[in-house]
Enzyme design. Structure first.
Site, mmCIF file in Angstrom:
data_model
loop_
_atom_site.group_PDB
_atom_site.id
_atom_site.type_symbol
_atom_site.label_atom_id
_atom_site.label_comp_id
_atom_site.label_asym_id
_atom_site.label_seq_id
_atom_site.Cartn_x
_atom_site.Cartn_y
_atom_site.Cartn_z
ATOM 1 N N MET A 57 -29.511 -2.546 6.486
ATOM 2 C CA MET A 57 -30.303 -3.843 6.567
ATOM 3 C C MET A 57 -31.082 -4.050 8.200
ATOM 4 O O MET A 57 -31.285 -5.091 8.531
ATOM 5 C CB MET A 57 -29.604 -5.072 6.154
ATOM 6 C CG MET A 57 -29.308 -4.846 4.662
ATOM 7 S SD MET A 57 -28.760 -6.518 3.838
ATOM 8 C CE MET A 57 -27.627 -7.224 4.907
ATOM 9 N N GLY A 58 -31.077 -2.906 9.101
ATOM 10 C CA GLY A 58 -31.557 -3.083 10.139
ATOM 11 C C GLY A 58 -30.455 -3.621 11.136
ATOM 12 O O GLY A 58 -29.300 -3.790 10.920
ATOM 13 N N GLY B 41 -22.571 2.456 14.248
ATOM 14 C CA GLY B 41 -21.891 3.001 12.894
ATOM 15 C C GLY B 41 -22.965 3.478 12.122
ATOM 16 O O GLY B 41 -22.934 4.437 11.374
ATOM 17 N N HIS B 42 -24.408 2.721 12.150
ATOM 18 C CA HIS B 42 -25.330 3.289 11.454
ATOM 19 C C HIS B 42 -25.987 4.773 12.058
ATOM 20 O O HIS B 42 -26.139 5.515 11.141
ATOM 21 C CB HIS B 42 -26.808 2.335 11.454
ATOM 22 C CG HIS B 42 -26.400 0.933 10.861
ATOM 23 N ND1 HIS B 42 -26.363 -0.006 11.941
ATOM 24 C CD2 HIS B 42 -26.369 0.564 9.781
ATOM 25 C CE1 HIS B 42 -26.182 -1.254 10.865
ATOM 26 N NE2 HIS B 42 -26.228 -0.864 9.693
ATOM 27 N N LEU C 110 -29.697 -2.208 14.026
ATOM 28 C CA LEU C 110 -28.745 -1.051 13.990
ATOM 29 C C LEU C 110 -27.532 -0.974 15.040
ATOM 30 O O LEU C 110 -27.918 -1.532 16.162
ATOM 31 C CB LEU C 110 -29.491 0.318 13.814
ATOM 32 C CG LEU C 110 -30.650 0.434 12.809
ATOM 33 C CD1 LEU C 110 -31.310 1.737 13.116
ATOM 34 C CD2 LEU C 110 -29.940 0.242 11.495
ATOM 35 N N HIS C 111 -26.546 -0.501 14.820
ATOM 36 C CA HIS C 111 -25.661 -0.165 15.560
ATOM 37 C C HIS C 111 -24.977 1.253 15.607
ATOM 38 O O HIS C 111 -25.522 2.080 15.026
ATOM 39 C CB HIS C 111 -24.345 -1.091 15.588
ATOM 40 C CG HIS C 111 -23.695 -1.311 14.085
ATOM 41 N ND1 HIS C 111 -23.179 -0.292 13.660
ATOM 42 C CD2 HIS C 111 -24.029 -2.397 13.291
ATOM 43 C CE1 HIS C 111 -22.745 -0.912 12.460
ATOM 44 N NE2 HIS C 111 -23.153 -2.017 12.148
ATOM 45 N N GLY D 176 -20.976 3.402 5.093
ATOM 46 C CA GLY D 176 -19.903 3.189 5.970
ATOM 47 C C GLY D 176 -18.681 2.561 5.214
ATOM 48 O O GLY D 176 -18.642 1.892 4.442
ATOM 49 N N GLN D 177 -17.379 3.026 5.556
ATOM 50 C CA GLN D 177 -16.224 2.846 4.863
ATOM 51 C C GLN D 177 -16.028 1.253 5.240
ATOM 52 O O GLN D 177 -15.156 0.634 4.375
ATOM 53 C CB GLN D 177 -15.017 3.587 5.431
ATOM 54 C CG GLN D 177 -13.464 3.330 5.005
ATOM 55 C CD GLN D 177 -13.384 3.361 3.438
ATOM 56 O OE1 GLN D 177 -14.098 4.100 2.675
ATOM 57 N NE2 GLN D 177 -12.348 2.722 2.926
ATOM 58 N N GLN E 61 -28.808 -10.053 -2.329
ATOM 59 C CA GLN E 61 -27.580 -9.986 -2.232
ATOM 60 C C GLN E 61 -26.765 -10.897 -1.244
ATOM 61 O O GLN E 61 -25.852 -10.873 -1.115
ATOM 62 C CB GLN E 61 -27.188 -8.429 -1.457
ATOM 63 C CG GLN E 61 -27.591 -8.239 -0.121
ATOM 64 C CD GLN E 61 -27.287 -6.693 0.211
ATOM 65 O OE1 GLN E 61 -28.060 -5.893 -0.084
ATOM 66 N NE2 GLN E 61 -26.367 -6.440 1.298
HETATM 67 O O1 PAF Z 1 -24.500 -2.311 3.659
HETATM 68 C C1 PAF Z 1 -25.727 -2.460 3.760
HETATM 69 O O2 PAF Z 1 -26.467 -2.712 5.070
HETATM 70 C C2 PAF Z 1 -26.583 -3.147 2.605
HETATM 71 O O3 PAF Z 1 -25.495 -3.666 1.649
HETATM 72 C C3 PAF Z 1 -27.268 -2.214 1.914
HETATM 73 C C4 PAF Z 1 -26.249 -0.880 1.211
HETATM 74 C C5 PAF Z 1 -28.279 -1.587 2.642
HETATM 75 C C6 PAF Z 1 -27.967 -2.771 0.600
HETATM 76 O O4 PAF Z 1 -28.862 -3.582 1.209
#
Ligand code: PAF
Length: 280
Positions: A26-27, A32-33, A29-30, A143-144, A57
């Site tokens: 979902m952008g 972890g991503h 970013l850090h 990620g866990q 969500q």
């Molecule tokens: O973990 C997230 O960042 C979100 O839940 C995902 C998997 C990108 C779905 O929108």
């Protein structure tokens, strides 16, 4: 790096990409991503990432409008990390007028995050299924830290025969143990000082288990007491559960997912550790 905003453009680009890893995000970013991107680069011949703050969500009183966003910075990070393709759709591309479908994964979504955030996992399952259909990755990386999300996505691909291998990578932490999260940017300096208490409590549960304690109530009560010692923190739940069904355990026989969700002011933090070895 190709930056694409439409389903049609991604489908056309995907055709030439072979063994493709997808990092859905979902952008904002850090590291972890970026660790997921690095793992995908090591395991796939090409890597795609998606940046989409998925409205379905978020609950009506959640942080959709203030969720942190910085797409230019995200794109620079992804380009430097060697990503081949980024999908950054607008909401109308993912949910055009008349969109009515929703994927509900049963069972595991009724507990933990699902109990506190009704509808959250239907939003996650639906958008992840759409991303898989659009990008058609060979593998997808999560990620866990979002342990229940990984359980739900594994169940989604298994139950619907979606041909994507799910890879779950370890949580990346700050030096003081706080799990990296885009939502950490909400924390005030005082809340940031208090925030590692959640991981400290989970680690205390881990140490008790490593020392031979198998009574799940004793583990839960010890962790709760540690968190209650931090007046700024309110507990949503502290759980010692089966890692696959997410049902609460009374005794930890083999393995357990120990997870917690707390609130620091308006910010919600989640984290988890795994106890024990997987069954042989
Ligand atoms: O973990 C997230 O960042 C979100 O839940 C995902 C998997 C990108 C779905 O929108």
């Amino acid at each position: 790096m190709q930056v694409l905003t439409t389903v049609a453009a991604v489908r056309a680009a995907r055709a030439g990409l072979g063994d493709l890893g997808l990092v859905p995000t979902m952008g904002y970013l850090h590291d972890g991503h970026l660790s997921l991107v690095a793992q995908a680069k090591g395991e796939c011949s090409a890597v795609a990432a998606s940046i989409f703050v998925n409205p379905t969500q978020f609950g009506p009183n959640e942080d959709l409008s203030r969720y942190p966003r910085d797409v230019p910075r995200d794109l620079a990070l992804l380009e430097a990390a060697g990503v081949d393709l980024v999908f950054t759709p607008e909401p109308a591309q993912m949910y055009p007028a008349g969109f009515d479908a929703s994927i509900v994964v049963g069972g595991v979504t009724g507990r933990l995050e699902g109990a506190v955030r009704p509808g959250h996992f239907a939003g996650v399952a639906t958008v992840v299924a759409k991303l898989f259909n659009i990008v058609q990755p060979t593998r997808a990386y999560f990620g866990q830290k979002d342990a229940q999300q990984s359980v739900v996505i594994r169940k989604l691909v298994r139950d619907l025969d979606i041909p994507v291998e799910i890879v779950v990578a370890p949580t990346v932490r700050e030096a003081d143990g706080l799990a990296l999260s885009s939502r950490n940017s909400y924390l005030t300096p005082a809340q940031r000082v208090a925030a590692p208490r959640l991981f400290q409590a989970l680690s205390a549960g881990q140490r008790l288990f490593d020392g031979g304690e198998r009574n799940a109530d004793i583990l839960r009560n010890t962790m709760r007491a540690m968190i209650e010692g931090e007046p700024a923190m309110q507990i949503d739940y502290i759980s010692v559960a089966d890692p696959l069904t997410l049902q609460e355990l009374s005794t930890v026989e083999q393995q357990a997912l120990v997870s917690g969700a707390v609130r620091l002011g308006a910010t919600r933090l989640i984290d988890n550790v795994i106890l024990g070895e997987p069954p042989a």
